[in-house]
Design an enzyme around this catalytic site. Structure first.
Site: not given
Ligand code: UD1
Ligand code: UDP
Length: 402
Positions: A104, A126, A140, A211, A213, A243
């Site tokens: 995604d 996936e 995502e 990590h 957002r 990250h």
């Protein structure tokens, strides 16, 4: 010659942009490269630079085309624009029979879009993960829904993911339950025994990654403070591979530096990360892939998010969705460290994400649909409910702490 025999290899373009896509498409690229039925054209978009390139050698992925789109602090809109442009050009030059995207990310979304614009069919690895909340994870959840509208093959890791797709109107004949390729790759890498466990003490070992957002900024700083409080107990060692994202570094580094029980390290190569995961007692993470890997190795995972598109691990009892509030994170970690019975329950709950043969199923299905002779296809068929992939209740669903 029978019309059911592939006479020229299927030209499959695999789009890899970020670390998890490299990890999860590597077994597909390797299997296709080893098969006379396929000509894999691996394209790296460069959405991630260092974190993608540190993966490729170990994973034995041979790259055919490299784009270099990454910019420091890239915005989603400019990244998307650069990728559609770059990938469109690659699709026109390479003329693949199929474009394979995974998950995604922006690279996956734009890979599918570039293929769709050139009338090339899309295979989505996936497929079908959903939280049911359009902006969580951001962006995502939107990306995977959009890819789901474009794909011709939907390779769902679990029956639940397949159920989401059929509930959205995707025809049954286009949905295949395969397991997740991350398990194939994890088993492959651990088998090579090439990694080093980063833990250095005999204290309780806690592996942490953050990590996302939607967690960045003050929320992530507060999560960092909770981690520091956990380390203050004195009986735990925290290892946190950080990250590369500057936003993540700005949030976490000030909170985690100079503590005797916290080791913040650069992103690990996959062999070292897998060895460290295998060596830890407990995982605290907001990662998607690590939610899948931890249960395979019997490591309880506390998911530091408010939603998950992987409720199978929570339902199996291998993971807990604890949210992003510092006190809730601390309480959940302390409970697991102090309550042996609870720890044991989670550690032995098992893995609902696959049996290590997702790749075989994906490659076999594509080969068959492109006309391969059934005898030439190594392993065909869907995952069955054989106790490894546990069927979940049908229909869309999500977990939420709200
Ligand atoms: C992206 C994916 C997310 C996935 C994550 C994996 C999207 C929308 N999101 O997150 O689903 O979980 O990757 O880690 O595609 N950076 C570097 N070096 C690197 C990698 C990144 O400097 O090797 C910097 C980039 O310049 C960027 C920031 O880190 O500014 C974040 O990278 P980005 O690909 O934008 O990550 P996310 O969107 O956060
Ligand atoms: N990983 C790694 N090195 C690290 C941290 C993670 O190899 O330092 C691997 C991990 O095993 C998993 C994948 O990276 O397979 C997860 O990537 P990430 O958390 O960045 O993305 P997500 O899975 O959340 O999309």
């Amino acid at each position: 010659m029978s019309p059911n025999v592939i006479t020229t290899p299927v030209r499959a373009m695999l789009v890899l942009g970020t670390r998890p896509e490299a990890i999860k498409l590597a077994p597909v690229a390797r299997a296709m490269a080893a098969s006379p039925l396929f000509d894999p054209v691996v394209v790296t978009t460069g959405q991630h630079r260092e974190m993608l390139h540190q993966m490729l050698d170990l994973l034995q992925v041979e790259v055919r085309v490299e784009l270099d789109v990454m910019r420091e602090r890239q915005e989603l809109s400019t990244l998307t624009a650069r990728l559609v442009d770059g990938l469109g050009e690659v699709v026109r030059q390479e003329r693949p029979d199929v474009v394979v995207v995974q998950g995604d990310t922006t690279s996956a979304l734009t890979g599918a879009l570039a293929a769709f614009y050139e009338h090339i069919p899309v295979a989505h690895v996936e497929a079908g993960l959903r939280t049911g909340v359009l902006d969580n994870p951001f962006p995502e959840e939107l990306n995977r829904r959009l890819i789901g509208r474009m794909a011709r093959w939907h390779f769902a890791p679990t029956p639940r993911a397949a159920g989401h797709l059929t509930a959205e109107g995707v025809p049954d004949a286009e949905v295949f339950v395969t397991g997740n390729t991350v398990i194939d790759n994890l088993l492959w890498v651990l088998d090579q025994d090439a990694g080093t466990d980063l833990f250095r003490t005999d204290l309780r070992r806690v592996l942490v990654t953050l990590h996302r957002r939607e967690n960045q900024g003050e929320k992530m700083r507060a999560m960092g403070r909770a981690l520091r409080q956990l380390a203050d107990r004195g009986d735990v060692e925290l290892v946190l591979p950080l990250h590369k994202s500057p936003a993540v570094r700005e949030a976490l580094l000030p909170e985690l530096s100079e503590h005797p029980h916290i080791r913040v390290v650069e992103p690990l190569g996959y062999a070292d990360f897998s060895a460290t995961l295998a060596g830890c007692d407990l995982v605290l993470t907001d990662s998607g892939g690590i939610q899948e890997e931890a249960p395979s190795l019997g490591k309880p995972a506390l998911v530091l998010r408010t939603t998950t598109e992987r409720p199978e691990a929570v339902e199996a009892g291998a993971a807990r969705l604890v949210g992003t509030e510092p006190q809730a994170i601390l309480d959940a970690a302390v409970r697991l460290l102090d309550d042996e019975a609870e720890y044991e329950r989670m550690a032995t709950a098992g893995n609902p994400f696959g049996d290590g043969h997702a790749t075989d199923r994906i490659v076999a299905q594509l080969a068959e649909d492109f006309g391969a002779d059934a005898d030439a296809v190594p392993v065909a068929g869907r995952c069955s409910a054989d106790g490894v992939i546990v069927p979940q209740p049908d229909g869309p669903g999500s977990y939420s702490t709200a």
